[in-house]
Design a protein around this motif. Structure first.
Motif, PDB file in Angstrom:
ATOM      1  N   LEU A   1      38.039  17.972  32.290  1.00  0.00           N
ATOM      2  CA  LEU A   1      36.722  18.571  32.191  1.00  0.00           C
ATOM      3  C   LEU A   1      36.610  19.271  30.844  1.00  0.00           C
ATOM      4  CD1 LEU A   1      34.106  19.183  33.835  1.00  0.00           C
ATOM      5  CD2 LEU A   1      35.200  21.302  34.552  1.00  0.00           C
ATOM      6  N   ASP A   2      35.461  19.139  30.204  1.00  0.00           N
ATOM      7  CA  ASP A   2      35.229  19.805  28.930  1.00  0.00           C
ATOM      8  C   ASP A   2      35.589  21.286  29.063  1.00  0.00           C
ATOM      9  OD1 ASP A   2      34.209  21.008  26.657  1.00  0.00           O
ATOM     10  OD2 ASP A   2      32.352  19.863  26.662  1.00  0.00           O
ATOM     11  N   PRO A   3      36.528  21.783  28.235  1.00  0.00           N
ATOM     12  CA  PRO A   3      36.971  23.178  28.367  1.00  0.00           C
ATOM     13  C   PRO A   3      35.846  24.204  28.326  1.00  0.00           C
ATOM     14  CG  PRO A   3      38.420  21.974  26.885  1.00  0.00           C
ATOM     15  CD  PRO A   3      37.250  21.070  27.182  1.00  0.00           C
ATOM     16  N   ALA A   4      34.762  23.865  27.630  1.00  0.00           N
ATOM     17  CA  ALA A   4      33.641  24.800  27.538  1.00  0.00           C
ATOM     18  C   ALA A   4      32.986  25.035  28.893  1.00  0.00           C
ATOM     19  CB  ALA A   4      32.604  24.276  26.548  1.00  0.00           C
ATOM     20  N   GLN A   5      33.211  24.117  29.829  1.00  0.00           N
ATOM     21  CA  GLN A   5      32.585  24.230  31.147  1.00  0.00           C
ATOM     22  C   GLN A   5      33.485  24.924  32.172  1.00  0.00           C
ATOM     23  OE1 GLN A   5      29.537  23.409  31.010  1.00  0.00           O
ATOM     24  NE2 GLN A   5      29.635  22.274  29.099  1.00  0.00           N
ATOM     25  N   VAL A   6      34.735  25.211  31.797  1.00  0.00           N
ATOM     26  CA  VAL A   6      35.701  25.748  32.756  1.00  0.00           C
ATOM     27  C   VAL A   6      35.524  27.262  32.922  1.00  0.00           C
ATOM     28  CG1 VAL A   6      38.144  26.100  33.264  1.00  0.00           C
ATOM     29  CG2 VAL A   6      37.370  23.928  32.267  1.00  0.00           C
ATOM     30  N   LYS A   7      35.448  27.700  34.163  1.00  0.00           N
ATOM     31  CA  LYS A   7      35.421  29.118  34.495  1.00  0.00           C
ATOM     32  C   LYS A   7      36.610  29.431  35.394  1.00  0.00           C
ATOM     33  CE  LYS A   7      30.362  29.511  34.371  1.00  0.00           C
ATOM     34  NZ  LYS A   7      29.152  29.914  35.151  1.00  0.00           N
ATOM     35  N   VAL A   8      37.206  30.592  35.200  1.00  0.00           N
ATOM     36  CA  VAL A   8      38.286  31.048  36.083  1.00  0.00           C
ATOM     37  C   VAL A   8      37.853  32.357  36.723  1.00  0.00           C
ATOM     38  CG1 VAL A   8      40.716  31.664  36.297  1.00  0.00           C
ATOM     39  CG2 VAL A   8      40.019  29.934  34.616  1.00  0.00           C
ATOM     40  N   TRP A   9      37.944  32.397  38.041  1.00  0.00           N
ATOM     41  CA  TRP A   9      37.549  33.579  38.792  1.00  0.00           C
ATOM     42  C   TRP A   9      38.755  34.193  39.491  1.00  0.00           C
ATOM     43  CZ3 TRP A   9      32.998  36.181  40.656  1.00  0.00           C
ATOM     44  CH2 TRP A   9      31.828  35.852  39.972  1.00  0.00           C
ATOM     45  N   ALA A  10      38.707  35.501  39.652  1.00  0.00           N
ATOM     46  CA  ALA A  10      39.638  36.208  40.530  1.00  0.00           C
ATOM     47  C   ALA A  10      38.916  36.546  41.823  1.00  0.00           C
ATOM     48  CB  ALA A  10      40.140  37.488  39.870  1.00  0.00           C
ATOM     49  N   PHE A  11      39.609  36.348  42.933  1.00  0.00           N
ATOM     50  CA  PHE A  11      39.109  36.686  44.255  1.00  0.00           C
ATOM     51  C   PHE A  11      40.054  37.730  44.850  1.00  0.00           C
ATOM     52  CE2 PHE A  11      37.640  32.559  43.126  1.00  0.00           C
ATOM     53  CZ  PHE A  11      36.409  32.374  43.744  1.00  0.00           C
ATOM     54  N   LYS A  12      39.548  38.493  45.801  1.00  0.00           N
ATOM     55  CA  LYS A  12      40.366  39.540  46.403  1.00  0.00           C
ATOM     56  C   LYS A  12      40.234  39.503  47.916  1.00  0.00           C
ATOM     57  CE  LYS A  12      41.461  44.458  45.744  1.00  0.00           C
ATOM     58  NZ  LYS A  12      41.102  45.683  44.991  1.00  0.00           N
ATOM     59  N   VAL A  13      41.349  39.677  48.610  1.00  0.00           N
ATOM     60  CA  VAL A  13      41.309  39.769  50.066  1.00  0.00           C
ATOM     61  C   VAL A  13      40.867  41.187  50.426  1.00  0.00           C
ATOM     62  CG1 VAL A  13      42.588  39.606  52.221  1.00  0.00           C
ATOM     63  CG2 VAL A  13      43.113  38.032  50.334  1.00  0.00           C
ATOM     64  N   THR A  14      39.701  41.268  51.019  1.00  0.00           N
ATOM     65  CA  THR A  14      39.101  42.553  51.372  1.00  0.00           C
ATOM     66  C   THR A  14      38.524  42.478  52.782  1.00  0.00           C
ATOM     67  OG1 THR A  14      38.494  42.923  49.050  1.00  0.00           O
ATOM     68  CG2 THR A  14      37.389  44.286  50.706  1.00  0.00           C
ATOM     69  N   GLY A  15      38.972  43.369  53.651  1.00  0.00           N
ATOM     70  CA  GLY A  15      38.439  43.381  55.008  1.00  0.00           C
ATOM     71  C   GLY A  15      38.686  42.096  55.767  1.00  0.00           C
ATOM     72  N   GLY A  16      39.795  41.454  55.473  1.00  0.00           N
ATOM     73  CA  GLY A  16      40.135  40.224  56.187  1.00  0.00           C
ATOM     74  C   GLY A  16      39.440  38.979  55.683  1.00  0.00           C
ATOM     75  N   LYS A  17      38.796  39.061  54.508  1.00  0.00           N
ATOM     76  CA  LYS A  17      38.121  37.907  53.936  1.00  0.00           C
ATOM     77  C   LYS A  17      38.477  37.773  52.457  1.00  0.00           C
ATOM     78  CE  LYS A  17      34.065  38.012  56.988  1.00  0.00           C
ATOM     79  NZ  LYS A  17      32.573  38.073  57.032  1.00  0.00           N
ATOM     80  N   VAL A  18      38.412  36.534  51.959  1.00  0.00           N
ATOM     81  CA  VAL A  18      38.581  36.283  50.528  1.00  0.00           C
ATOM     82  C   VAL A  18      37.200  36.391  49.891  1.00  0.00           C
ATOM     83  CG1 VAL A  18      39.331  34.664  48.756  1.00  0.00           C
ATOM     84  CG2 VAL A  18      40.545  34.755  50.943  1.00  0.00           C
ATOM     85  N   VAL A  19      37.018  37.382  49.024  1.00  0.00           N
ATOM     86  CA  VAL A  19      35.703  37.612  48.419  1.00  0.00           C
ATOM     87  C   VAL A  19      35.823  37.578  46.900  1.00  0.00           C
ATOM     88  CG1 VAL A  19      34.932  38.996  50.387  1.00  0.00           C
ATOM     89  CG2 VAL A  19      35.994  40.124  48.421  1.00  0.00           C
ATOM     90  N   PRO A  20      34.760  37.198  46.195  1.00  0.00           N
ATOM     91  CA  PRO A  20      34.808  37.184  44.735  1.00  0.00           C
ATOM     92  C   PRO A  20      35.068  38.570  44.167  1.00  0.00           C
ATOM     93  CG  PRO A  20      32.919  35.943  45.541  1.00  0.00           C
ATOM     94  CD  PRO A  20      33.474  36.680  46.721  1.00  0.00           C
ATOM     95  N   ASP A  21      35.910  38.636  43.147  1.00  0.00           N
ATOM     96  CA  ASP A  21      36.195  39.899  42.474  1.00  0.00           C
ATOM     97  C   ASP A  21      35.509  39.927  41.117  1.00  0.00           C
ATOM     98  OD1 ASP A  21      37.620  42.448  42.143  1.00  0.00           O
ATOM     99  OD2 ASP A  21      38.801  41.376  40.643  1.00  0.00           O
ATOM    100  N   GLN A  22      35.888  38.990  40.238  1.00  0.00           N
ATOM    101  CA  GLN A  22      35.267  38.931  38.918  1.00  0.00           C
ATOM    102  C   GLN A  22      35.657  37.645  38.212  1.00  0.00           C
ATOM    103  OE1 GLN A  22      37.641  41.326  35.723  1.00  0.00           O
ATOM    104  NE2 GLN A  22      37.823  42.508  37.621  1.00  0.00           N
ATOM    105  N   GLU A  23      34.792  37.208  37.302  1.00  0.00           N
ATOM    106  CA  GLU A  23      35.161  36.110  36.409  1.00  0.00           C
ATOM    107  C   GLU A  23      36.102  36.660  35.361  1.00  0.00           C
ATOM    108  OE1 GLU A  23      33.223  32.736  33.418  1.00  0.00           O
ATOM    109  OE2 GLU A  23      31.913  33.970  34.665  1.00  0.00           O
ATOM    110  N   ILE A  24      37.182  35.936  35.102  1.00  0.00           N
ATOM    111  CA  ILE A  24      38.190  36.401  34.157  1.00  0.00           C
ATOM    112  C   ILE A  24      37.858  35.857  32.768  1.00  0.00           C
ATOM    113  CG2 ILE A  24      40.644  36.527  33.630  1.00  0.00           C
ATOM    114  CD1 ILE A  24      41.212  35.807  36.538  1.00  0.00           C
ATOM    115  N   PRO A  25      37.743  36.711  31.756  1.00  0.00           N
ATOM    116  CA  PRO A  25      37.443  36.245  30.403  1.00  0.00           C
ATOM    117  C   PRO A  25      38.481  35.237  29.917  1.00  0.00           C
ATOM    118  CG  PRO A  25      37.240  38.620  30.538  1.00  0.00           C
ATOM    119  CD  PRO A  25      37.864  38.176  31.819  1.00  0.00           C
ATOM    120  N   LYS A  26      38.054  34.320  29.058  1.00  0.00           N
ATOM    121  CA  LYS A  26      38.957  33.279  28.556  1.00  0.00           C
ATOM    122  C   LYS A  26      40.057  33.852  27.683  1.00  0.00           C
ATOM    123  CE  LYS A  26      35.424  29.650  28.680  1.00  0.00           C
ATOM    124  NZ  LYS A  26      35.903  29.027  29.916  1.00  0.00           N
ATOM    125  N   SER A  27      39.864  35.025  27.116  1.00  0.00           N
ATOM    126  CA  SER A  27      40.907  35.618  26.278  1.00  0.00           C
ATOM    127  C   SER A  27      40.880  37.139  26.403  1.00  0.00           C
ATOM    128  CB  SER A  27      40.712  35.205  24.814  1.00  0.00           C
ATOM    129  OG  SER A  27      39.461  35.617  24.337  1.00  0.00           O
TER     130      SER A  27
END
Length: 386
Positions: free
Chosen positions: A360-386
């Motif tokens: 996949l074109d690297p410009a299109q790639v996003k990496v996210w962090a998720f966190k287990v909160t209250g018994g569920k996997v929920v979005p935490d934040q998008e992680i900057p590329k650098s």
């Protein structure tokens, strides 16, 4: 010829060519050269049973939704979905690959889902000219094999590994980290990338057995506890990750566990137990599936009864790329392969354009962090590329 698909506002992504009208033109050059206009198949290749099934089921459901929508729009020229259950095992992958290759009506594969099975099946698919789009196999070396049939709908571990390392270092600010991996093609590769970022912050590392071969992790737990670390990174899949987290907690280790997309599933919480899993950080070279564009979330839940999980959306997009090719009359394996190679379009999870090695074109790639909160996997934040 590069096919460009417009985004469907408020509707299903990549369906501008897929939906509406007669599905395929029986007079196309591609069908005249050996393909049939109708009765074609695509397959999902991944774990549907066994200890690794949760992620595979997420993906298969995404593919199933895409095929059902296509067939509803094209009732006179339907496409059949073939499930190929690998149980996540590289040992089973070659046999399943040959089964797919031998079915001459099968034009494309969504998968293989895991890196190990991709390594085992890739040479066979390449020799047969059968196009594959993996929604989740992230080991970077897969793109180095020069397989002309390999495409990846997510970023690889060269994006996920550094992002996980940067999250540990910059967000968690952990100055002592222990790294564990399951020795799989995926797990070891991801752990290596994390180590490169963390450098001397890694005060110890160890290997365990994956694929359900090990359940007692007391030896590595003892080492982690003695090291007094601030975080533990695990490269592998959710079943072992859950057991490790459970046993760490039982031993009094409170350092949070960080792991990659192979652990990013609610099944991890089941394996670890809700209390032990709380606070775990899980990365993914993907956006939250529940944040997918259009009405994907609602349509997926209507079909399955549950919300989309990790890689449900990328699998859906991968299937729609193949279906768009079939819709355009690319009903031979060579024709569909060329269609995917030149593809550019927007899906519910990302914008897709493949570059060298099927990445996949690297410009299109996003990496996210998720966190287990209250018994569920929920979005935490998008992680900057650098």
């Amino acid at each position: 010829m590069r096919q460009k698909l417009a985004r469907v506002i408020g509707g299903v992504a990549m369906m501008a060519l897929v939906a509406g009208g007669t599905a395929c033109s029986s007079g196309s050059d591609d069908t005249a050269s050996g393909g049939d206009a109708c009765g074609n198949k695509i397959a999902f290749f991944g774990a549907l049973t066994g200890s690794s099934a949760a992620l595979g089921i997420n993906e298969n459901n995404g593919v199933k939704l895409a095929v059902e929508q296509y067939n509803k729009a094209n009732p006179d020229c339907k496409v059949e979905l073939v499930p190929l259950d690998s149980q996540g095992s590289p040992d089973q992958a070659p046999g399943l690959a040959q089964k797919a290759i031998d079915d001459t009506k099968l034009l494309g594969i969504v998968g293989p889902a895991y890196s190990g099975e991709s390594e085992a099946a890739g040479p066979l698919f390449n020799e047969a000219g059968l196009v594959t789009i993996t929604p989740s196999a992230t080991r970077p070396s897969l793109a180095d094999q020069k397989w002309k049939t390999f495409f990846r709908a997510v970023g690889n571990d060269f994006s996920q590994g550094p992002a996980a390392g940067n999250y540990i270092k910059n967000v968690m600010k952990a100055d002592k980290v222990y790294v564990i991996d399951d020795q799989s093609a995926y797990g070891a590769g991801l752990a290596d990338e994390v180590k490169k970022i963390l450098g001397p912050v890694v005060v110890g590392s160890d290997k365990v057995q994956g694929e359900g071969k090990q359940t007692d992790f007391s030896a590595v737990v003892t080492k982690v506890k003695a090291a007094g670390v601030k975080a533990v990174f695990y490269g592998g899949y959710y079943q072992e990750a859950g057991l490790i987290r459970k046993q760490l907690t039982a031993a009094g280790v409170t350092a949070p566990l960080v792991a990659g997309d192979g652990v990013n599933d609610a099944a991890y919480i089941t394996s670890a137990g809700q209390a032990a899993a709380e606070g775990t950080i899980l990365t993914c070279p993907c956006q939250p599936a529940t944040e997918a564009r259009g009405t994907f979330k609602e349509e997926y839940k209507a079909l399955t009864g549950v919300e989309p999980g990790t890689y449900s959306d990328t699998a859906y997009d991968a299937a729609n790329i193949l279906l768009a090719g079939i819709k355009a009359g690319k009903t031979t394996r060579p024709a569909l392969l060329e269609f995917v190679k030149g593809y550019s379009g927007e899906g519910v999870a990302a914008t897709y354009k493949f570059v060298e090695g099927g990445e996949l074109d690297p410009a299109q790639v996003k990496v996210w962090a998720f966190k287990v909160t209250g018994g569920k996997v929920v979005p935490d934040q998008e992680i900057p590329k650098s």
